[in-house]
Design a protein around this motif. Sequence first.
Motif, PDB file in Angstrom:
ATOM      1  N   ASP A  74       0.819  -1.200   0.000  1.00 42.63           N
ATOM      2  CA  ASP A  74       0.000   0.000   0.000  1.00 42.63           C
ATOM      3  C   ASP A  74       0.863   1.264   0.000  1.00 42.63           C
ATOM      4  OD1 ASP A  74      -2.614   1.532   0.568  1.00 42.63           O
ATOM      5  OD2 ASP A  74      -1.359   2.065   2.296  1.00 42.63           O
ATOM      6  N   ALA A  75       1.929   1.268   0.795  1.00 42.62           N
ATOM      7  CA  ALA A  75       2.807   2.443   0.865  1.00 42.62           C
ATOM      8  C   ALA A  75       3.473   2.711  -0.480  1.00 42.62           C
ATOM      9  CB  ALA A  75       3.861   2.254   1.957  1.00 42.62           C
ATOM     10  N   MET A  76       3.873   1.646  -1.172  1.00 44.31           N
ATOM     11  CA  MET A  76       4.486   1.829  -2.498  1.00 44.31           C
ATOM     12  C   MET A  76       3.452   2.345  -3.495  1.00 44.31           C
ATOM     13  SD  MET A  76       7.389  -0.975  -3.207  1.00 44.31           S
ATOM     14  CE  MET A  76       7.906  -0.006  -4.603  1.00 44.31           C
ATOM     15  N   LYS A  77       2.295   1.729  -3.506  1.00 45.35           N
ATOM     16  CA  LYS A  77       1.242   2.091  -4.472  1.00 45.35           C
ATOM     17  C   LYS A  77       0.772   3.527  -4.266  1.00 45.35           C
ATOM     18  CE  LYS A  77      -3.464   0.867  -5.767  1.00 45.35           C
ATOM     19  NZ  LYS A  77      -4.614   0.042  -5.435  1.00 45.35           N
ATOM     20  N   ASN A  78       0.635   3.937  -3.020  1.00 40.91           N
ATOM     21  CA  ASN A  78       0.064   5.248  -2.699  1.00 40.91           C
ATOM     22  C   ASN A  78       1.089   6.297  -2.286  1.00 40.91           C
ATOM     23  OD1 ASN A  78      -2.778   4.585  -3.111  1.00 40.91           O
ATOM     24  ND2 ASN A  78      -2.446   3.152  -1.431  1.00 40.91           N
ATOM     25  N   GLY A 116      10.663   8.467   5.692  1.00 35.06           N
ATOM     26  CA  GLY A 116      11.182   7.554   4.691  1.00 35.06           C
ATOM     27  C   GLY A 116      10.194   7.249   3.590  1.00 35.06           C
ATOM     28  N   ARG A 117      10.699   6.506   2.613  1.00 30.58           N
ATOM     29  CA  ARG A 117       9.912   5.998   1.491  1.00 30.58           C
ATOM     30  C   ARG A 117      10.378   4.568   1.216  1.00 30.58           C
ATOM     31  NH1 ARG A 117       5.615   9.187   0.419  1.00 30.58           N
ATOM     32  NH2 ARG A 117       6.235  11.328   0.390  1.00 30.58           N
ATOM     33  N   ILE A 118       9.427   3.726   0.836  1.00 30.85           N
ATOM     34  CA  ILE A 118       9.784   2.382   0.387  1.00 30.85           C
ATOM     35  C   ILE A 118      10.451   2.569  -0.974  1.00 30.85           C
ATOM     36  CG2 ILE A 118       8.963   0.071  -0.200  1.00 30.85           C
ATOM     37  CD1 ILE A 118       8.223   0.727   2.668  1.00 30.85           C
ATOM     38  N   SER A 119      11.691   2.141  -1.114  1.00 35.90           N
ATOM     39  CA  SER A 119      12.380   2.302  -2.395  1.00 35.90           C
ATOM     40  C   SER A 119      12.453   0.998  -3.187  1.00 35.90           C
ATOM     41  CB  SER A 119      13.789   2.864  -2.181  1.00 35.90           C
ATOM     42  OG  SER A 119      14.553   2.007  -1.363  1.00 35.90           O
ATOM     43  N   TYR A 120      12.171  -0.127  -2.511  1.00 35.55           N
ATOM     44  CA  TYR A 120      12.227  -1.415  -3.207  1.00 35.55           C
ATOM     45  C   TYR A 120      11.377  -2.422  -2.461  1.00 35.55           C
ATOM     46  CZ  TYR A 120      14.101  -5.710  -5.216  1.00 35.55           C
ATOM     47  OH  TYR A 120      14.221  -6.924  -5.843  1.00 35.55           O
TER      48      TYR A 120
END
Length: 135
Positions: A74-78, A116-120
């Motif tokens: 969800d974090a990656m998609k949004n 942060g951000r999910i990078s992978y």
Amino acid sequence: MGNLNLSQAFAEYGAKLANHQWAVSAIADDGALIISCWAHYFKKVDGHLQYEDILSRWRANSAGNNLIRQHIEDAMKNGRTVRLVIATANDTAMVDSGNDASKVKKTFHTRPDMTGRISYFDGDKFVIDFQRKKS
């Protein structure tokens, strides 16, 4: 930022765990993903902190594993911001071996100065890049 229990650490970000015994991620009131990360899996990369872990180290199809997988997807998609709770384990070898980490003595603290951000994420391995918030 001091030593907290897991529920208290999540509450500092306006998030409530689905279950304090097995959940390690939650969505905060502001929409950010709050995630508990092991201190010994961080490294410095190009001036920021990077966290890398694999879900397969955890018991497959457990409630906590399934929930964090959903939260990461969800974090990656949004494009959700990721906020950090750091778990420091007294026995890192037990964590690394994939044994039940709920049995490991640990402390928790928050890092409200970091986002942060999910990078992978490939369905197993995930990487989160954290930087200090700009004031």
